[in-house]
Scaffold this active site. Structure first.
Site, PDB file in Angstrom:
ATOM      1  N   CYS A 283     -38.491-106.868 -75.636  1.00  0.00           N
ATOM      2  CA  CYS A 283     -38.947-105.477 -75.818  1.00  0.00           C
ATOM      3  C   CYS A 283     -40.131-105.064 -74.955  1.00  0.00           C
ATOM      4  O   CYS A 283     -40.080-104.039 -74.278  1.00  0.00           O
ATOM      5  CB  CYS A 283     -39.330-105.256 -77.275  1.00  0.00           C
ATOM      6  SG  CYS A 283     -37.926-105.326 -78.369  1.00  0.00           S
TER       7      CYS A 283
HETATM    8  C1  UDX Z   1     -42.031-106.934 -80.764  1.00  0.00           C
HETATM    9  C2  UDX Z   1     -42.707-105.974 -81.744  1.00  0.00           C
HETATM   10  O1  UDX Z   1     -43.667-106.704 -82.526  1.00  0.00           O
HETATM   11  C3  UDX Z   1     -41.685-105.298 -82.629  1.00  0.00           C
HETATM   12  O2  UDX Z   1     -42.341-104.377 -83.479  1.00  0.00           O
HETATM   13  C4  UDX Z   1     -40.680-104.579 -81.747  1.00  0.00           C
HETATM   14  O3  UDX Z   1     -39.720-103.931 -82.503  1.00  0.00           O
HETATM   15  C5  UDX Z   1     -40.029-105.562 -80.785  1.00  0.00           C
HETATM   16  O4  UDX Z   1     -41.054-106.210 -80.024  1.00  0.00           O
HETATM   17  P1  UDX Z   1     -41.016-109.383 -80.872  1.00  0.00           P
HETATM   18  O5  UDX Z   1     -40.576-109.172 -79.463  1.00  0.00           O
HETATM   19  O6  UDX Z   1     -40.063-109.996 -81.825  1.00  0.00           O
HETATM   20  O7  UDX Z   1     -41.434-107.974 -81.526  1.00  0.00           O
HETATM   21  O8  UDX Z   1     -42.302-110.307 -80.806  1.00  0.00           O
HETATM   22  P2  UDX Z   1     -43.781-110.297 -81.357  1.00  0.00           P
HETATM   23  O9  UDX Z   1     -43.884-111.150 -82.542  1.00  0.00           O
HETATM   24  O10 UDX Z   1     -44.327-108.932 -81.455  1.00  0.00           O
HETATM   25  O11 UDX Z   1     -44.504-111.072 -80.136  1.00  0.00           O
HETATM   26  C6  UDX Z   1     -44.373-110.614 -78.791  1.00  0.00           C
HETATM   27  C7  UDX Z   1     -44.984-111.606 -77.820  1.00  0.00           C
HETATM   28  O12 UDX Z   1     -46.407-111.618 -77.932  1.00  0.00           O
HETATM   29  C8  UDX Z   1     -44.550-113.058 -78.021  1.00  0.00           C
HETATM   30  O13 UDX Z   1     -44.342-113.655 -76.764  1.00  0.00           O
HETATM   31  C9  UDX Z   1     -45.724-113.695 -78.721  1.00  0.00           C
HETATM   32  O14 UDX Z   1     -45.809-115.071 -78.474  1.00  0.00           O
HETATM   33  C10 UDX Z   1     -46.875-112.930 -78.080  1.00  0.00           C
HETATM   34  N1  UDX Z   1     -48.074-112.871 -78.913  1.00  0.00           N
HETATM   35  C11 UDX Z   1     -48.058-112.195 -80.101  1.00  0.00           C
HETATM   36  C12 UDX Z   1     -49.242-113.462 -78.474  1.00  0.00           C
HETATM   37  O15 UDX Z   1     -49.293-114.069 -77.384  1.00  0.00           O
HETATM   38  N2  UDX Z   1     -50.370-113.359 -79.231  1.00  0.00           N
HETATM   39  C13 UDX Z   1     -50.388-112.695 -80.422  1.00  0.00           C
HETATM   40  O16 UDX Z   1     -51.464-112.644 -81.044  1.00  0.00           O
HETATM   41  C14 UDX Z   1     -49.195-112.106 -80.861  1.00  0.00           C
END
Ligand code: UDX
Length: 595
Positions: A283
């Protein structure tokens, strides 16, 4: 803008509209099963017959924790059905949610091919339907898409008029992979974008069983909220990653404490402040690029979005640089990557940061081995035979020269420093997800982590401990008088970049002159200090020699060597040794000025 009320007795008893869901991918399947679990009749539809067959037999076409049980139960209760034609799906429902994918074009703009095709199909069925029907866009679309594309296509195909013969709505989803069912069941809020009262009432009725805040906006605002939500979260993670890079330059500083410090401020909040190797997933990159593209088309740049992307592009370089700091050149080194999925508890590798890291390691000439508890088969599609694949974390790190933690799987969190010391050729770990306690690791092996400043007083025992395989093993310490360091302790070759020939020559020389037998890599491991700088390296050796004092046996006036047992080597640099270190640092600095 109106804020609708939460659920009430009266609302939950209203008759629920029947729902059809077009697109049984990740979002569509979760919503189909989720709505059905709330006692709403749901019809799933997809052009992919395989997905339809799976769902019809009670099997979820995608993996998500808790989803299989939900699908099975709802199909069993006849609340979740599938129809093999779009016509049956629309005619047997009151509301259609569009949940098809919105991929990127090569310029970053959003590709609407699935949205336009689905709108056309729905419109053609609506031509035959004599009742009002609500079309709701749940796919992530750029502001204006629902009114300028979906509405027009449905109107043209059906010969009907929006807001009169059929309703139109936008209802973005905020599901995270790995916790999508939980996010569906307990959302932070529900956003409903509408232009007419009837569509608003219908969508509010569907969500009447949810007690979270429900925000009703116009259609374009609802479309934008989804993008801004993802952009803000990505910016938050990139922000802390940017600060992590600064922390690495500040001795004894740790980004995890900084994140905790700012996260306790309620205005900032503690979530999404985990610094790491970078963010990925299907996303964020797509949505940030689409938002940027949309802004440019409107004559605007979004500098914070550019910076968010730029910081994320940097993180793989930071990881590779940390590996280099631990073991020097990566060429021909066995470097392993633990964790490939873009985040834990998924096999999804879309836009995973591991892809960039692995490619960089390969470009550096490293021999790369990878392991992931779930994503290996997806990884094989990407890396093919350019890397080696391991069947477990321990298998992966065996005989490796450096291990990079790229995804924070629970399985890796249970690894102990001893596991790395026991299995690796050079125990060196770069913690890209901050899963290890720095003190526990840095006293036993070469350790670097995202957002972790170097120890101000480096631990000389690190260089030696790096090769301690067991307490019975001995470490060779060599004292040699070299001209510029007359009177100081040093190792031959201390100022040259390590290579095999230096090690061989040194090994031969020391063996001949001392009569000692040297195990392969024994010398190298002593003098290739984690803090690569030759200044620090020499100080380490000098320091060790000073601490162990005069115990080396002289066999030659310029070279002395003796094996030490692990217990003889200090494992910590006490504060009062600071002066010794300073003394050598000063001498080293003076030497370097003359070079
Ligand atoms: C995201 C959005 O959270 C969600 O609302 C939307 O609909 C789709 O995109 P997702 O892609 O499942 O969801 O992942 P998410 O849990 O949000 O994490 C995204 C990325 O950020 C991951 O690679 C995760 O490892 C990274 N991340 C997240 C960090 O590096 N640090 C954090 O503190 C949080």
């Amino acid at each position: 803008m109106l804020t609708a009320k939460g659920s009430s007795e009266e609302e939950t008893h209203l008759k629920m509209p029947r729902i059809s869901i077009f697109g049984l991918g990740y979002v569509g399947t979760v919503y189909a099963a989720g709505f059905a679990s709330k006692n709403i009749e749901v019809i799933g539809f997809d052009i992919d017959e395989k997905k339809l067959k799976l769902l019809a037999s009670g099997i979820s076409p995608i993996y998500e924790p808790g989803l299989s049980e939900l699908v099975k139960d709802c199909v069993h209760k006849d609340l979740l059905k599938t129809f093999s034609t779009a016509e049956d799906a629309v005619l047997n429902s009151d509301v259609t949610f569009i949940t098809v994918g919105t991929p990127s074009n090569s310029d970053g703009s959003i590709d609407l091919k699935y949205i336009t095709e689905t709108s056309r199909v729905i419109g053609e069925v609506l031509k035959k339907k004599d009742r009002w029907h609500l079309v709701t866009v749940k796919s992530t679309v750029i502001p204006g898409t629902t009114e300028k594309v979906v509405k027009k296509i449905v109107e043209a195909a059906s010969g009907k008029i929006a807001y009169k013969h059929f309703g139109l709505g936008v209802n973005p989803e905020f599901l995270r992979e790995g916790s999508a069912v939980e996010d569906f069941m307990t959302p932070d809020r529900i956003v409903i974008g509408v232009s007419d009262e009837k569509s608003k009432v219908e969508l509010e009725r569907i969500y009447s069983g949810f007690s979270c805040p429900k925000l009703v906006t116009n259609i374009r605002t609802a479309e934008l909220i989804k993008y801004v939500n993802n952009a803000f979260l990505a910016a938050k993670v990139s922000f802390i990653n940017m600060i992590a890079n600064l922390c690495q330059k500040i001795p004894n500083c740790d980004v995890t404490a900084v994140a905790e410090g700012i996260g306790l401020d309620k205005r900032i909040g503690k979530h999404f402040l985990r610094a790491g190797a970078g963010w990925g997933g299907s996303c964020w990159l797509k949505d940030l690029n689409a938002l940027n593209n949309f802004a440019r088309k409107n004559g605007l740049t979004l500098p914070l979005i550019d910076a968010t992307l730029q910081v994320n592009d940097m993180q793989p370089f930071v990881m590779v640089e940390l590996a280099r700091q631990l073991i020097g050149s990566l060429s021909n080194r066995r470097v392993v990557v633990l964790g490939l999925a873009f985040k834990p508890n998924t096999d999804d590798m879309r836009e995973a940061i591991s892809i960039k890291i692995v490619n960089m390691l390969l470009n550096e000439g490293a021999e790369v081995k990878v392991y992931d508890p779930a994503a290996i088969s997806n990884a094989k599609e990407i890396f093919r035979d350019s890397v080696n694949y391991a069947s477990s974390a321990n298998d992966c790190i065996r005989n490796a020269d450096c291990a990079l933690i790229v995804t924070e799987w629970d399985e890796f969190k249970s690894l102990k420093p001893e596991d790395f010391v026991r299995h690796m050729r050079i125990p060196a770990v770069v913690d890209g997800r901050r899963i290890f306690i720095p003190q526990a690791f840095s006293s036993k092996l070469r350790f670097a982590a995202i957002g972790l400043g170097a120890n101000e007083y480096f631990n000389p025992a690190l260089a030696v401990n790096a090769m301690i395989v067991s307490d019975s093993e001995k470490i060779l310490l060599v004292r040699r008088t070299i001209e510029p360091f007359n009177g100081l302790w040093s190792l031959p070759g201390g100022f040259v970049e390590y290579d095999e020939t230096v090690e061989e020559a040194l090994t031969r020389e020391v063996e001949e002159e001392t009569g000692l037998k040297i195990r392969p890599k024994q010398i190298f491991d002593v003098f290739s200090h984690p803090l690569r700088s030759p200044v620090k390296h020499v100080v380490t050796i000098c320091y060790l020699a000073d601490v162990l004092g005069g115990s080396l046996k002289s066999s030659n006036e310029s070279l002395e060597a003796r094996f030490f047992s692990a217990s003889e080597i200090p494992t910590r640099l006490a504060f009062d040794h600071h002066e010794i270190v300073e003394k050598y640092m000063k001498l080293q600095r003076e030497y370097w000025k003359t070079c």
